[in-house]
Write an enzyme that holds these catalytic residues in place. Structure first.
Site, PDB file in Angstrom:
ATOM      1  N   LYS A   9       0.827  -1.201   0.000  1.00 32.31           N
ATOM      2  CA  LYS A   9       0.000   0.000   0.000  1.00 32.31           C
ATOM      3  C   LYS A   9       0.873   1.268   0.000  1.00 32.31           C
ATOM      4  CE  LYS A   9      -3.702  -2.453   2.546  1.00 32.31           C
ATOM      5  NZ  LYS A   9      -4.569  -2.417   3.764  1.00 32.31           N
ATOM      6  N   TYR A  49     -12.397  -3.057  -2.892  1.00 29.45           N
ATOM      7  CA  TYR A  49     -12.928  -3.032  -1.531  1.00 29.45           C
ATOM      8  C   TYR A  49     -14.463  -3.082  -1.505  1.00 29.45           C
ATOM      9  CZ  TYR A  49      -8.331  -2.158   0.620  1.00 29.45           C
ATOM     10  OH  TYR A  49      -7.037  -2.274   1.071  1.00 29.45           O
ATOM     11  N   ASN A 112      -1.814  -0.086   7.501  1.00 28.57           N
ATOM     12  CA  ASN A 112      -1.310  -1.431   7.793  1.00 28.57           C
ATOM     13  C   ASN A 112      -0.511  -2.067   6.649  1.00 28.57           C
ATOM     14  OD1 ASN A 112      -3.408  -2.210   6.174  1.00 28.57           O
ATOM     15  ND2 ASN A 112      -4.563  -3.274   7.767  1.00 28.57           N
ATOM     16  N   HIS A 115      -1.839  -5.523   1.609  1.00 26.37           N
ATOM     17  CA  HIS A 115      -3.068  -6.297   1.415  1.00 26.37           C
ATOM     18  C   HIS A 115      -2.693  -7.705   0.980  1.00 26.37           C
ATOM     19  CE1 HIS A 115      -6.985  -7.630  -0.052  1.00 26.37           C
ATOM     20  NE2 HIS A 115      -6.334  -8.124  -1.091  1.00 26.37           N
ATOM     21  N   GLU A 126      -9.139 -11.608  -7.320  1.00 30.74           N
ATOM     22  CA  GLU A 126      -8.377 -10.362  -7.184  1.00 30.74           C
ATOM     23  C   GLU A 126      -7.208 -10.310  -8.176  1.00 30.74           C
ATOM     24  OE1 GLU A 126      -7.375  -9.996  -3.010  1.00 30.74           O
ATOM     25  OE2 GLU A 126      -9.436  -9.483  -2.464  1.00 30.74           O
TER      26      GLU A 126
HETATM   27  P1  DAT Z   1      -7.269  -7.317   5.793  1.00 35.91           P
HETATM   28  O1  DAT Z   1      -6.593  -6.150   5.108  1.00 35.91           O
HETATM   29  O2  DAT Z   1      -6.419  -7.835   6.920  1.00 35.91           O
HETATM   30  O3  DAT Z   1      -7.700  -8.395   4.834  1.00 35.91           O
HETATM   31  P2  DAT Z   1     -10.078  -6.568   5.932  1.00 35.91           P
HETATM   32  O4  DAT Z   1     -10.232  -7.176   4.585  1.00 35.91           O
HETATM   33  O5  DAT Z   1     -11.021  -6.991   7.001  1.00 35.91           O
HETATM   34  O6  DAT Z   1      -8.587  -6.750   6.482  1.00 35.91           O
HETATM   35  O7  DAT Z   1     -10.239  -4.987   5.793  1.00 35.91           O
HETATM   36  C1  DAT Z   1      -9.602  -4.309   4.717  1.00 35.91           C
HETATM   37  C2  DAT Z   1      -8.939  -3.082   5.250  1.00 35.91           C
HETATM   38  O8  DAT Z   1      -9.923  -2.206   5.809  1.00 35.91           O
HETATM   39  C3  DAT Z   1      -7.943  -3.350   6.378  1.00 35.91           C
HETATM   40  O9  DAT Z   1      -6.665  -3.647   5.916  1.00 35.91           O
HETATM   41  C4  DAT Z   1      -7.985  -2.052   7.134  1.00 35.91           C
HETATM   42  C5  DAT Z   1      -9.394  -1.561   6.954  1.00 35.91           C
HETATM   43  N1  DAT Z   1     -10.232  -1.896   8.102  1.00 35.91           N
HETATM   44  C6  DAT Z   1     -10.744  -3.117   8.403  1.00 35.91           C
HETATM   45  N2  DAT Z   1     -11.454  -3.069   9.531  1.00 35.91           N
HETATM   46  C7  DAT Z   1     -11.407  -1.775   9.950  1.00 35.91           C
HETATM   47  C8  DAT Z   1     -11.935  -1.071  11.065  1.00 35.91           C
HETATM   48  N3  DAT Z   1     -12.675  -1.679  11.973  1.00 35.91           N
HETATM   49  N4  DAT Z   1     -11.647   0.257  11.169  1.00 35.91           N
HETATM   50  C9  DAT Z   1     -10.905   0.884  10.250  1.00 35.91           C
HETATM   51  N5  DAT Z   1     -10.366   0.276   9.175  1.00 35.91           N
HETATM   52  C10 DAT Z   1     -10.615  -1.026   9.033  1.00 35.91           C
HETATM   53 MG    MG Z   2      -9.161  -8.402   3.389  1.00 34.76          MG
END
Ligand code: DAT
Ligand code: MG
Length: 149
Positions: A9, A49, A112, A115, A126
């Site tokens: 990212k 997303y 973070n 991805h 994807e």
């Molecule tokens: P990951 O990236 O570990 O697959 P995810 O698919 O659940 O996690 O969510 C995608 C992204 O969205 C994640 O990297 C950070 C953001 N995100 C997820 N949950 C969140 C939350 N509760 N508050 C803020 N950002 C969040």
């Molecule tokens: Mg995810």
């Protein structure tokens, strides 16, 4: 063989962590089958997303991923999805174990760094969303027989 989509990212690129992050996947034995440096469009970010569209953080997620260039990779290998997610660490960096990318380099959920696809089906979908067929290369490494049983 199973494939996963990895995105370094904007924070990973801005912080000069591209080499460090690629190294961890490469060192583990995952095989690179596609890789590019790109500016993500709002359209692509929203598609990627889409499952989070109704979440309160959706907008900031799209802003974040489109803020600056990213490096995108398609990786392949045994349990590529799960193994890559273990390398990446928990979504919330405060819960990510030391030794994972997020556990070693990140503090906040909205910064973070990486991805990784969350299921083999999403890995396939994807990779197809982010790469044109001609951008993906099926190839063998000479060392594959010492990594894949
Ligand atoms: P990951 O990236 O570990 O697959 P995810 O698919 O659940 O996690 O969510 C995608 C992204 O969205 C994640 O990297 C950070 C953001 N995100 C997820 N949950 C969140 C939350 N509760 N508050 C803020 N950002 C969040
Ligand atoms: Mg995810």
């Amino acid at each position: 063989m199973e494939r996963t989509l990895i995105i370094i990212k904007p924070d990973g690129v801005q912080r000069g962590l591209v080499g460090e992050i690629i190294r961890r996947f490469e060192q583990r034995g995952l095989r690179i089958v596609g890789m590019k440096f790109m500016q993500v469009s709002r359209e692509l970010a929203e598609q990627h997303y889409a499952v989070h569209r109704e979440k309160p953080f959706f907008n900031s997620l799209v802003e974040y991923i489109t803020a600056s260039p990213v490096v995108v990779m398609a990786l392949e290998g045994t349990n590529a999805v799960l193994n890559a997610r273990n390398i990446i660490g928990a979504t919330q960096p405060s819960e990510a174990k030391a030794g994972t990318i997020r556990g070693d380099f990140a503090l906040e959920i909205g910064r973070n760094l990486v991805h990784g696809s969350d299921s083999p089906e999403n890995g396939t979908a994807e990779v197809a969303l982010w790469f044109k067929p001609e951008e993906l290369i099926s190839w063998q490494r000479d060392v594959d027989r010492w990594i894949f049983e």
